[in-house]
Motif scaffolding. Structure first.
Motif, PDB file in Angstrom:
ATOM      1  N   THR A   1       0.852  -1.175   0.000  1.00  0.00           N
ATOM      2  CA  THR A   1       0.000   0.000   0.000  1.00  0.00           C
ATOM      3  C   THR A   1       0.893   1.232   0.000  1.00  0.00           C
ATOM      4  OG1 THR A   1      -1.681  -1.201   1.211  1.00  0.00           O
ATOM      5  CG2 THR A   1      -1.825   1.197   1.254  1.00  0.00           C
ATOM      6  N   ALA A   2       0.513   2.229  -0.770  1.00  0.00           N
ATOM      7  CA  ALA A   2       1.320   3.441  -0.878  1.00  0.00           C
ATOM      8  C   ALA A   2       0.438   4.674  -0.767  1.00  0.00           C
ATOM      9  CB  ALA A   2       2.061   3.462  -2.206  1.00  0.00           C
ATOM     10  N   ALA A   3       0.996   5.721  -0.209  1.00  0.00           N
ATOM     11  CA  ALA A   3       0.307   7.010  -0.103  1.00  0.00           C
ATOM     12  C   ALA A   3       1.274   8.099  -0.547  1.00  0.00           C
ATOM     13  CB  ALA A   3      -0.140   7.261   1.331  1.00  0.00           C
ATOM     14  N   TYR A   4       0.759   9.050  -1.304  1.00  0.00           N
ATOM     15  CA  TYR A   4       1.553  10.199  -1.750  1.00  0.00           C
ATOM     16  C   TYR A   4       0.820  11.480  -1.436  1.00  0.00           C
ATOM     17  CZ  TYR A   4       5.167   7.555  -3.999  1.00  0.00           C
ATOM     18  OH  TYR A   4       6.233   6.732  -4.212  1.00  0.00           O
ATOM     19  N   ILE A   5       1.553  12.475  -0.964  1.00  0.00           N
ATOM     20  CA  ILE A   5       1.028  13.817  -0.745  1.00  0.00           C
ATOM     21  C   ILE A   5       1.648  14.703  -1.811  1.00  0.00           C
ATOM     22  CG2 ILE A   5       0.848  15.778   0.834  1.00  0.00           C
ATOM     23  CD1 ILE A   5      -0.510  13.301   1.933  1.00  0.00           C
ATOM     24  N   VAL A   6       0.795  15.385  -2.579  1.00  0.00           N
ATOM     25  CA  VAL A   6       1.255  16.261  -3.654  1.00  0.00           C
ATOM     26  C   VAL A   6       0.822  17.687  -3.351  1.00  0.00           C
ATOM     27  CG1 VAL A   6       1.052  16.791  -6.115  1.00  0.00           C
ATOM     28  CG2 VAL A   6       1.151  14.410  -5.354  1.00  0.00           C
ATOM     29  N   ASP A   7       1.789  18.603  -3.338  1.00  0.00           N
ATOM     30  CA  ASP A   7       1.485  20.030  -3.247  1.00  0.00           C
ATOM     31  C   ASP A   7       1.013  20.439  -4.630  1.00  0.00           C
ATOM     32  OD1 ASP A   7       1.862  22.872  -3.666  1.00  0.00           O
ATOM     33  OD2 ASP A   7       2.969  22.911  -1.789  1.00  0.00           O
ATOM     34  N   VAL A   8      -0.266  20.773  -4.723  1.00  0.00           N
ATOM     35  CA  VAL A   8      -0.884  21.041  -6.016  1.00  0.00           C
ATOM     36  C   VAL A   8      -0.292  22.282  -6.678  1.00  0.00           C
ATOM     37  CG1 VAL A   8      -3.064  21.540  -7.180  1.00  0.00           C
ATOM     38  CG2 VAL A   8      -2.996  19.876  -5.315  1.00  0.00           C
ATOM     39  N   GLY A   9      -0.025  23.314  -5.908  1.00  0.00           N
ATOM     40  CA  GLY A   9       0.507  24.559  -6.467  1.00  0.00           C
ATOM     41  C   GLY A   9       1.852  24.392  -7.142  1.00  0.00           C
ATOM     42  N   ARG A  10       2.684  23.573  -6.561  1.00  0.00           N
ATOM     43  CA  ARG A  10       4.020  23.350  -7.120  1.00  0.00           C
ATOM     44  C   ARG A  10       4.112  22.038  -7.878  1.00  0.00           C
ATOM     45  NH1 ARG A  10       7.873  23.563  -2.297  1.00  0.00           N
ATOM     46  NH2 ARG A  10       6.136  22.477  -1.342  1.00  0.00           N
ATOM     47  N   MET A  11       3.009  21.252  -7.885  1.00  0.00           N
ATOM     48  CA  MET A  11       3.016  19.911  -8.482  1.00  0.00           C
ATOM     49  C   MET A  11       4.260  19.157  -8.014  1.00  0.00           C
ATOM     50  SD  MET A  11       0.244  19.253 -10.004  1.00  0.00           S
ATOM     51  CE  MET A  11       0.449  17.914 -11.150  1.00  0.00           C
ATOM     52  N   GLN A  12       4.402  19.114  -6.705  1.00  0.00           N
ATOM     53  CA  GLN A  12       5.571  18.502  -6.091  1.00  0.00           C
ATOM     54  C   GLN A  12       5.137  17.506  -5.034  1.00  0.00           C
ATOM     55  OE1 GLN A  12       8.400  21.312  -4.683  1.00  0.00           O
ATOM     56  NE2 GLN A  12       9.639  19.793  -3.646  1.00  0.00           N
ATOM     57  N   VAL A  13       5.726  16.320  -5.080  1.00  0.00           N
ATOM     58  CA  VAL A  13       5.502  15.342  -4.026  1.00  0.00           C
ATOM     59  C   VAL A  13       6.209  15.861  -2.780  1.00  0.00           C
ATOM     60  CG1 VAL A  13       5.932  12.979  -3.256  1.00  0.00           C
ATOM     61  CG2 VAL A  13       5.328  13.420  -5.649  1.00  0.00           C
ATOM     62  N   VAL A  14       5.478  15.958  -1.676  1.00  0.00           N
ATOM     63  CA  VAL A  14       6.074  16.468  -0.442  1.00  0.00           C
ATOM     64  C   VAL A  14       6.209  15.387   0.623  1.00  0.00           C
ATOM     65  CG1 VAL A  14       5.393  18.863  -0.827  1.00  0.00           C
ATOM     66  CG2 VAL A  14       3.846  17.326   0.388  1.00  0.00           C
ATOM     67  N   ALA A  15       5.477  14.283   0.469  1.00  0.00           N
ATOM     68  CA  ALA A  15       5.582  13.195   1.441  1.00  0.00           C
ATOM     69  C   ALA A  15       5.052  11.906   0.821  1.00  0.00           C
ATOM     70  CB  ALA A  15       4.791  13.528   2.700  1.00  0.00           C
ATOM     71  N   LYS A  16       5.471  10.805   1.403  1.00  0.00           N
ATOM     72  CA  LYS A  16       5.004   9.493   0.957  1.00  0.00           C
ATOM     73  C   LYS A  16       5.044   8.531   2.131  1.00  0.00           C
ATOM     74  CE  LYS A  16       9.471   7.645  -0.299  1.00  0.00           C
ATOM     75  NZ  LYS A  16       9.636   6.388   0.392  1.00  0.00           N
ATOM     76  N   ASP A  17       4.289   7.462   1.988  1.00  0.00           N
ATOM     77  CA  ASP A  17       4.344   6.371   2.951  1.00  0.00           C
ATOM     78  C   ASP A  17       4.044   5.102   2.176  1.00  0.00           C
ATOM     79  OD1 ASP A  17       4.564   4.906   5.273  1.00  0.00           O
ATOM     80  OD2 ASP A  17       2.763   5.718   6.228  1.00  0.00           O
ATOM     81  N   ARG A  18       4.657   4.029   2.581  1.00  0.00           N
ATOM     82  CA  ARG A  18       4.422   2.747   1.920  1.00  0.00           C
ATOM     83  C   ARG A  18       4.520   1.658   2.980  1.00  0.00           C
ATOM     84  NH1 ARG A  18       7.379  -1.161  -1.725  1.00  0.00           N
ATOM     85  NH2 ARG A  18       5.739  -1.895  -3.121  1.00  0.00           N
ATOM     86  N   PHE A  19       3.568   0.753   2.959  1.00  0.00           N
ATOM     87  CA  PHE A  19       3.537  -0.299   3.960  1.00  0.00           C
ATOM     88  C   PHE A  19       2.708  -1.460   3.429  1.00  0.00           C
ATOM     89  CE2 PHE A  19       0.611   3.158   4.799  1.00  0.00           C
ATOM     90  CZ  PHE A  19      -0.622   2.526   4.745  1.00  0.00           C
ATOM     91  N   ASN A  20       2.829  -2.620   4.076  1.00  0.00           N
ATOM     92  CA  ASN A  20       1.976  -3.753   3.714  1.00  0.00           C
ATOM     93  C   ASN A  20       1.681  -4.586   4.950  1.00  0.00           C
ATOM     94  OD1 ASN A  20       4.167  -5.449   4.162  1.00  0.00           O
ATOM     95  ND2 ASN A  20       4.613  -5.762   2.016  1.00  0.00           N
ATOM     96  N   LYS A  21       0.640  -5.374   4.830  1.00  0.00           N
ATOM     97  CA  LYS A  21       0.216  -6.294   5.878  1.00  0.00           C
ATOM     98  C   LYS A  21      -0.106  -5.598   7.198  1.00  0.00           C
ATOM     99  CE  LYS A  21       2.612 -10.130   3.754  1.00  0.00           C
ATOM    100  NZ  LYS A  21       3.590 -11.182   3.875  1.00  0.00           N
TER     101      LYS A  21
END
Length: 176
Positions: A1-21
């Motif tokens: 499972t993955a999560a991404y946070i995107v700053d829309v104004g800059r179209m920039q990924v600012v954070a992520k998380d990835r995990f399973n089980k």
């Protein structure tokens, strides 16, 4: 499972998380923490996978505004082409240290089906959850109505569960 946070104004990924089980409550609390920390306005969630509706319910119970996304060959194609375009035109800025995403993009494949559609999938032995989580965030960011200055504020959190297919062979240049 993955999560991404995107700053829309800059179209920039600012954070992520990835995990399973992880149990659903723990997974939801991790996603909700990102959502709150970055002041997200919505979450785009893959509701196609087993348990997708339950996940949507838990996210809403955690106070999140949830947009569900149903994966089909056509909807995946939309995600992939949108993400590919943003990357090719250098309108999207990735986290430099996100080697998992870079590798997933390099291992993404498209195969033409008998019906003439392109079916996207990660190469055997690889996952594409990071690719689709990011692609859903970018898709949602591009769908925002033009609200003047407000259209470019806020962030999105997205996540994709499991081993879902997809990005084009032309994505191999990402992460050079």
């Amino acid at each position: 499972t993955a999560a991404y946070i995107v700053d829309v104004g800059r179209m920039q990924v600012v954070a992520k998380d990835r995990f399973n089980k992880l149990d659903w409550p723990l997974a939801v609390s991790r996603i909700a923490a990102l959502y709150e920390k970055y002041g997200c306005t919505t979450s785009v969630t893959d509701t196609t996978a087993l348990g997708g509706d339950a996940l949507k319910y838990l996210l809403k119970e955690a106070g999140m505004n949830v947009t569900d996304y149903v994966f089909t060959i056509d909807s995946k194609s939309t995600l992939v082409t949108t993400l590919a375009s943003e990357l090719e035109h250098r309108r999207l800025h990735l986290l430099r240290e996100d080697d998992t995403l870079k590798r997933a993009l390099q291992m993404f494949r498209g195969e033409v089906t008998g019906a003439g559609k392109i079916k996207y999938a990660a190469a055997t032995g690889f996952n594409d959850d990071t690719v689709f989580a990011l692609a859903m965030a970018i898709w949602k960011a591009k769908k925002r109505p033009n609200l003047g200055q407000r259209a470019y504020t806020g962030s999105y959190t997205t996540w994709s569960k499991g081993k879902e297919p997809t990005l084009k062979d032309r994505m191999k240049h990402v992460g050079r």
